[in-house]
Design a protein around this motif. Sequence first.
Motif, short mmCIF file in Angstrom:
data_model
loop_
_atom_site.label_atom_id
_atom_site.label_comp_id
_atom_site.label_asym_id
_atom_site.label_seq_id
_atom_site.Cartn_x
_atom_site.Cartn_y
_atom_site.Cartn_z
N THR A 124 -16.64 4.18 -7.32
CA THR A 124 -15.94 3.74 -5.60
C THR A 124 -16.73 5.21 -4.63
OG1 THR A 124 -13.89 3.63 -6.21
CG2 THR A 124 -13.78 4.81 -4.28
N ASP A 126 -18.16 6.58 -1.13
CA ASP A 126 -18.31 6.31 0.27
C ASP A 126 -19.37 6.13 1.46
OD1 ASP A 126 -15.12 7.45 0.16
OD2 ASP A 126 -15.71 9.27 -0.48
N GLU A 130 -20.80 1.95 0.50
CA GLU A 130 -19.14 1.34 0.02
C GLU A 130 -19.56 -0.12 0.29
OE1 GLU A 130 -14.61 1.94 1.97
OE2 GLU A 130 -16.97 2.78 3.09
N LYS A 131 -20.80 -0.29 1.19
CA LYS A 131 -20.81 -1.95 1.17
C LYS A 131 -21.59 -2.96 0.05
CE LYS A 131 -21.70 -1.48 6.52
NZ LYS A 131 -22.03 -1.94 7.34
#
Length: 185
Positions: A124, A126, A130-131
Amino acid sequence: MLAFFMFVFVMAWTPGPNTIMSMVSGQQRGFKNSLRLNLGMFIGVGIIGLIAALFANWLKNTHEFIFSMKIIGSCYLAYLTYHVFISTPENTDNKVGDFNTGILLQLTNIKVYLFFITGLSAFTLDGVLEKISVRWLAMVLISGAGTIAWTIFGQVINRVYQRYYRYINTIVSFLLVLSIIDLWH
């Protein structure tokens, strides 16, 4: 983010079928003549990454696919192991290290599938990471850099290889056999 990059670096740069073949190609053919193999590996890793990005959940949960890839990968690694083991500096077969070999090696390399399935789905992150597309690109580039580094390492130890090729080929063949065993764990 640090955990993701540590995972990617360790998976891409530690010994495996592609890094070992890159090293052998660097030893036997030199850096320039190994670029076709590296390009094939780079394209192959990108293809596998795209497949994993599109089908990560299916790939992770389809045990028949994983099992069949283990069989195909094991057979191909056994083939490569044999050719590395019997090769000598005088009789290197340039077909073993060409573009098609690089792609085929990646397409049958279960480590690459697991690399992308885990790297694209287990972290996970940020921001820009994140992509999925950015993570995919980072993984492909870091993996490509790893095979290039192993090719350079192979060329650097070429003089040692010329003198001790039988020992080095035996060790590399043994590492490839360990890669086959590792596929089944």
